[in-house]
Design a protein around this motif. Structure first.
Motif, PDB file in Angstrom:
ATOM      1  N   ARG A   1       0.722  -1.189   0.007  1.00 52.37           N
ATOM      2  CA  ARG A   1      -0.052  -0.007   0.078  1.00 52.37           C
ATOM      3  C   ARG A   1       0.887   1.477   0.129  1.00 52.37           C
ATOM      4  O   ARG A   1       0.360   2.378  -0.440  1.00 52.37           O
ATOM      5  CB  ARG A   1      -0.956   0.021   1.267  1.00 52.37           C
ATOM      6  N   TRP A   2       2.282   1.141   0.673  1.00 47.71           N
ATOM      7  CA  TRP A   2       2.947   2.426   0.837  1.00 47.71           C
ATOM      8  C   TRP A   2       3.584   2.850  -0.461  1.00 47.71           C
ATOM      9  O   TRP A   2       3.659   4.083  -0.737  1.00 47.71           O
ATOM     10  CB  TRP A   2       3.864   2.131   1.858  1.00 47.71           C
ATOM     11  N   ASN A   3       4.020   2.036  -1.377  1.00 48.82           N
ATOM     12  CA  ASN A   3       4.668   2.308  -2.533  1.00 48.82           C
ATOM     13  C   ASN A   3       4.171   1.772  -3.745  1.00 48.82           C
ATOM     14  O   ASN A   3       4.930   1.945  -5.037  1.00 48.82           O
ATOM     15  CB  ASN A   3       6.222   1.418  -2.215  1.00 48.82           C
ATOM     16  N   ASP A   4       3.027   1.306  -3.830  1.00 47.80           N
ATOM     17  CA  ASP A   4       2.585   0.676  -5.100  1.00 47.80           C
ATOM     18  C   ASP A   4       2.278   1.837  -6.016  1.00 47.80           C
ATOM     19  O   ASP A   4       2.347   1.740  -7.276  1.00 47.80           O
ATOM     20  CB  ASP A   4       1.092   0.132  -4.939  1.00 47.80           C
ATOM     21  N   SER A   5       1.827   2.973  -5.757  1.00 43.65           N
ATOM     22  CA  SER A   5       1.711   4.211  -6.471  1.00 43.65           C
ATOM     23  C   SER A   5       2.431   5.479  -5.756  1.00 43.65           C
ATOM     24  O   SER A   5       2.517   5.515  -4.502  1.00 43.65           O
ATOM     25  CB  SER A   5       0.045   4.605  -6.346  1.00 43.65           C
ATOM     26  N   GLU A   6       2.870   6.271  -6.901  1.00 43.60           N
ATOM     27  CA  GLU A   6       3.654   7.516  -6.182  1.00 43.60           C
ATOM     28  C   GLU A   6       2.507   8.653  -6.061  1.00 43.60           C
ATOM     29  O   GLU A   6       2.769   9.602  -5.458  1.00 43.60           O
ATOM     30  CB  GLU A   6       4.659   7.830  -7.242  1.00 43.60           C
ATOM     31  N   LEU A   7       1.360   8.339  -6.457  1.00 44.07           N
ATOM     32  CA  LEU A   7       0.329   9.304  -6.170  1.00 44.07           C
ATOM     33  C   LEU A   7      -0.310   9.445  -4.862  1.00 44.07           C
ATOM     34  O   LEU A   7      -1.170  10.472  -4.356  1.00 44.07           O
ATOM     35  CB  LEU A   7      -0.571   9.283  -7.250  1.00 44.07           C
ATOM     36  N   ALA A   8      -0.239   8.059  -4.388  1.00 47.53           N
ATOM     37  CA  ALA A   8      -1.128   8.033  -3.260  1.00 47.53           C
ATOM     38  C   ALA A   8      -0.686   6.848  -2.375  1.00 47.53           C
ATOM     39  O   ALA A   8      -0.064   6.004  -2.998  1.00 47.53           O
ATOM     40  CB  ALA A   8      -2.642   8.067  -3.453  1.00 47.53           C
ATOM     41  N   VAL A   9      -1.044   6.793  -0.831  1.00 47.33           N
ATOM     42  CA  VAL A   9      -0.947   5.646  -0.348  1.00 47.33           C
ATOM     43  C   VAL A   9      -2.290   5.047   0.031  1.00 47.33           C
ATOM     44  O   VAL A   9      -3.178   5.766   0.658  1.00 47.33           O
ATOM     45  CB  VAL A   9      -0.306   5.877   0.998  1.00 47.33           C
ATOM     46  N   PHE A  10      -2.409   3.719   0.040  1.00 50.33           N
ATOM     47  CA  PHE A  10      -3.874   3.344  -0.041  1.00 50.33           C
ATOM     48  C   PHE A  10      -4.252   2.836   1.350  1.00 50.33           C
ATOM     49  O   PHE A  10      -3.618   2.205   2.133  1.00 50.33           O
ATOM     50  CB  PHE A  10      -4.012   2.137  -0.844  1.00 50.33           C
ATOM     51  N   ALA A  11      -5.254   3.281   1.679  1.00 52.69           N
ATOM     52  CA  ALA A  11      -6.056   3.197   3.130  1.00 52.69           C
ATOM     53  C   ALA A  11      -6.909   2.408   3.364  1.00 52.69           C
ATOM     54  O   ALA A  11      -7.689   2.097   2.383  1.00 52.69           O
ATOM     55  CB  ALA A  11      -6.599   4.615   3.491  1.00 52.69           C
ATOM     56  N   ASP A  12      -7.392   1.631   4.554  1.00 55.96           N
ATOM     57  CA  ASP A  12      -8.407   0.858   4.716  1.00 55.96           C
ATOM     58  C   ASP A  12      -9.483   1.793   5.480  1.00 55.96           C
ATOM     59  O   ASP A  12      -9.338   2.537   6.576  1.00 55.96           O
ATOM     60  CB  ASP A  12      -7.889  -0.261   5.831  1.00 55.96           C
ATOM     61  N   SER A  13     -10.685   1.607   4.986  1.00 52.71           N
ATOM     62  CA  SER A  13     -11.740   2.399   5.631  1.00 52.71           C
ATOM     63  C   SER A  13     -13.129   1.583   5.201  1.00 52.71           C
ATOM     64  O   SER A  13     -13.217   0.975   4.236  1.00 52.71           O
ATOM     65  CB  SER A  13     -11.754   3.707   5.358  1.00 52.71           C
ATOM     66  N   GLY A  14     -14.219   2.115   5.756  1.00 53.22           N
ATOM     67  CA  GLY A  14     -15.611   1.614   5.239  1.00 53.22           C
ATOM     68  C   GLY A  14     -16.370   3.169   5.390  1.00 53.22           C
ATOM     69  O   GLY A  14     -16.207   3.762   6.391  1.00 53.22           O
ATOM     70  N   VAL A  15     -17.199   3.441   4.351  1.00 50.98           N
ATOM     71  CA  VAL A  15     -17.984   4.262   4.248  1.00 50.98           C
ATOM     72  C   VAL A  15     -19.452   4.187   3.954  1.00 50.98           C
ATOM     73  O   VAL A  15     -19.685   3.050   3.391  1.00 50.98           O
ATOM     74  CB  VAL A  15     -17.651   5.514   3.476  1.00 50.98           C
ATOM     75  N   ALA A  16     -20.635   4.840   4.540  1.00 46.99           N
ATOM     76  CA  ALA A  16     -22.042   4.532   3.898  1.00 46.99           C
ATOM     77  C   ALA A  16     -22.479   5.717   3.868  1.00 46.99           C
ATOM     78  O   ALA A  16     -22.526   6.715   4.599  1.00 46.99           O
ATOM     79  CB  ALA A  16     -22.793   3.713   5.174  1.00 46.99           C
ATOM     80  N   LEU A  17     -23.590   5.887   2.902  1.00 41.41           N
ATOM     81  CA  LEU A  17     -24.676   6.790   2.748  1.00 41.41           C
ATOM     82  C   LEU A  17     -26.001   6.262   2.653  1.00 41.41           C
ATOM     83  O   LEU A  17     -26.105   5.365   2.078  1.00 41.41           O
ATOM     84  CB  LEU A  17     -24.122   7.722   1.462  1.00 41.41           C
ATOM     85  N   VAL A  18     -26.781   7.102   3.187  1.00 41.77           N
ATOM     86  CA  VAL A  18     -28.168   6.943   2.928  1.00 41.77           C
ATOM     87  C   VAL A  18     -28.828   7.878   2.048  1.00 41.77           C
ATOM     88  O   VAL A  18     -28.837   8.961   2.384  1.00 41.77           O
ATOM     89  CB  VAL A  18     -29.163   6.675   4.034  1.00 41.77           C
ATOM     90  N   ALA A  19     -29.071   7.516   0.811  1.00 41.35           N
ATOM     91  CA  ALA A  19     -29.704   8.598  -0.365  1.00 41.35           C
ATOM     92  C   ALA A  19     -31.328   8.545   0.005  1.00 41.35           C
ATOM     93  O   ALA A  19     -31.941   7.404   0.170  1.00 41.35           O
ATOM     94  CB  ALA A  19     -29.402   8.374  -1.646  1.00 41.35           C
ATOM     95  N   SER A  20     -31.906   9.607   0.193  1.00 40.60           N
ATOM     96  CA  SER A  20     -33.558   9.413   0.601  1.00 40.60           C
ATOM     97  C   SER A  20     -34.309  10.503  -0.177  1.00 40.60           C
ATOM     98  O   SER A  20     -33.731  11.727  -0.496  1.00 40.60           O
ATOM     99  CB  SER A  20     -33.553   9.903   1.929  1.00 40.60           C
ATOM    100  N   THR A  21     -35.506   9.942  -0.513  1.00 41.26           N
ATOM    101  CA  THR A  21     -36.437  10.973  -1.246  1.00 41.26           C
ATOM    102  C   THR A  21     -37.249  11.957  -0.200  1.00 41.26           C
ATOM    103  O   THR A  21     -37.835  12.966  -0.460  1.00 41.26           O
ATOM    104  CB  THR A  21     -37.612  10.330  -2.113  1.00 41.26           C
ATOM    105  N   ARG A  22     -37.058  11.880   1.120  1.00 36.27           N
ATOM    106  CA  ARG A  22     -37.923  12.064   2.043  1.00 36.27           C
ATOM    107  C   ARG A  22     -37.309  13.388   2.644  1.00 36.27           C
ATOM    108  O   ARG A  22     -37.936  14.304   2.994  1.00 36.27           O
ATOM    109  CB  ARG A  22     -38.150  11.299   3.133  1.00 36.27           C
ATOM    110  N   GLY A  23     -35.911  13.565   2.945  1.00 30.91           N
ATOM    111  CA  GLY A  23     -35.234  14.521   3.504  1.00 30.91           C
ATOM    112  C   GLY A  23     -33.901  14.020   4.213  1.00 30.91           C
ATOM    113  O   GLY A  23     -33.671  12.633   4.050  1.00 30.91           O
TER     114      GLY A  23
END
Lengths: 353, 89
Positions: A152-174
């Protein structure tokens, strides 16, 4: 694309304890000169919790905030840029089963680091105001690079790859924010940068497809008939792409550049963040989420949500503020969304932080 | 990005640019003339991004497309000193 009637009702994040860059250098994992160039302070590394499980954690957080009935959900879109689990198995259903337990569609989008933004784009088509069972969409994203097979540290010179989880709830209500426009544009003539010399048939020599971003980029730069200026031109091409896209998306949203209070973007290392995103967009670093992402690294599918969550939860953006979400992925493609915050994170109407 | 009309840091000399580029390319500065094409000499996009970053962090206004439009020591010194930017804004 201009969007009407789609809100963000919930946002969830799972970020493991970051590993300081100094420690990675000390342990010989990160080249010291590269570490210094990166501008990063630390990188999120999760040794124990898988990508789908991080997505479930984040999903539960977003769902608790959104307060939608499970019956309201039209689908789950679970995304990851890297390994999620065995082939011929569905990580999206794993997430669906543990987060919502509904008999609804579950799938992911192959869109690299734009998958979550593109999932938001799809929300407009999947949801319908007032229609039972089509009022909410659970979007998750997670990646985990904790394997000796991936550097993860050296694979790309543009970025170092991180571990994470994200979530969004998209809603028509608000929700706590309103989506005003979303879209992306590509330069497909540059797809070869991420392919290098790897074959499309037979399947690549590594069944898990480690990326070797730097190696493939170099192979592309050295292909027959290559011009020494090709990579430079690709950087400039991407800059034009993202600048044009941002202008278009802002126009679709009916929002002026000056109305953008902050920008949540890809977790590039410092030099590439400026050259590929901030400079072409004419944005000073103070408007970015660099201060936050330099402590986490490049959370592939999660950067923009991590940035937005941080800005909103810490009160750096509040009701009436417009936030620009912007990202990049192999292809090359740039993605962008404009949201308006509808309610502050703190106060009587605040959702769960 | 606008031309630097503020006083800003002391003027950057062509020798300073030459030495910085030479260090990144790992060649002797003497091999880099004021008008030597730095891309032909081996300066790639990643090193250019690195140089852009270094100059930005030292307080200079620097623009990657401008550097790539005319990749010579002379043009770069002019740009870093707030010289005009060619091409569309």
């Amino acid at each position: 694309m201009k969007v009407d009637g789609i809100h963000l009702a919930g946002i969830g994040t799972y970020t493991p304890r970051p590993t300081p860059v100094e420690e990675a250098v000390r342990q010989g994992m990160f080249d010291p000169a590269a570490a210094k160039e990166s501008g990063l302070l630390s990188v999120a590394v999760e040794p124990a919790v898988s990508a789908p499980d991080m997505a479930v954690h984040a999903a539960r957080q977003a769902l608790a905030q959104a307060c939608h009935d499970p019956d309201d959900f039209a689908a789950v879109i679970h995304n990851g840029a890297y390994y999620q689990g065995p082939g011929h198995w569905s990580a999206p259903h794993y997430v669906l089963h543990r987060a919502l337990g509904q008999p609804i569609p579950a799938f992911g989008i192959s869109h690299g680091c734009l998958a979550v933004l593109t999932s938001l784009h799809l929300a407009a088509g999947l949801l319908e105001h007032g229609r039972p069972g089509r009022q909410a969409l659970l979007i998750t994203g997670a990646d985990n690079f904790s394997t000796p097979m991936f550097d993860r540290w050296n694979d790309s010179e543009l970025a170092v790859f991180a571990d994470s989880g994200v979530a969004l709830v998209a809603s028509t209500r608000g929700g706590f924010a309103r989506l005003k426009a979303v879209g992306s544009r590509s330069a497909p003539e540059l797809e070869g940068i991420h392919r290098g010399n790897d074959s499309l048939l037979p399947p690549a020599r590594y069944p898990d497809h480690p990326w070797q971003v730097a190696t493939r980029r170099q192979e592309w730069a050295e292909r027959p008939d290559a011009d020494p200026r090709d990579l430079i031109a690709s950087v400039n091409r991407f800059g034009e792409l993202v600048a044009g896209l941002a202008e278009r998306t802002l126009a679709e949203a009916g929002v002026g550049r000056d109305a953008i209070v902050r920008v949540a973007h890809t977790g590039f290392s410092e030099n590439s963040l400026h050259t590929l995103l901030l400079d072409p967009l004419g944005l000073p670093v103070e408007l970015s989420t660099w201060d936050h992402l330099r402590t986490l690294g490049h959370a592939t599918v999660g950067d923009q949500v991590l940035g937005l969550a941080h800005l909103w939860r810490t009160g750096q953006v509040g009701r009436g503020d417009h936030v620009l979400l912007v990202g990049a992925t192999e292809g090359l493609e740039a993605g962008c969304a404009v949201i308006e915050i509808s309610r502050d994170a703190r106060g009587p109407e605040a959702g769960i932080r | 990005m606008t031309d630097g009309t503020d006083p800003g840091p002391a003027a950057v000399t062509t020798d300073e640019v030459r030495n910085t580029v030479a260090a990144v390319l790992k060649v002797a500065p003497g091999r880099i003339g004021d008008d030597t094409d730095l891309v032909e000499l081996g300066l790639d996009s990643l090193r250019m991004m690195r140089l852009t970053g270094r100059w930005r962090r030292s307080g200079l206004t620097v623009d990657f497309p401008t550097l790539t439009a005319e990749p010579t020591v002379r043009a770069w010194a002019r740009h870093l000193n707030g010289g005009g930017r060619p091409g569309p804004g």
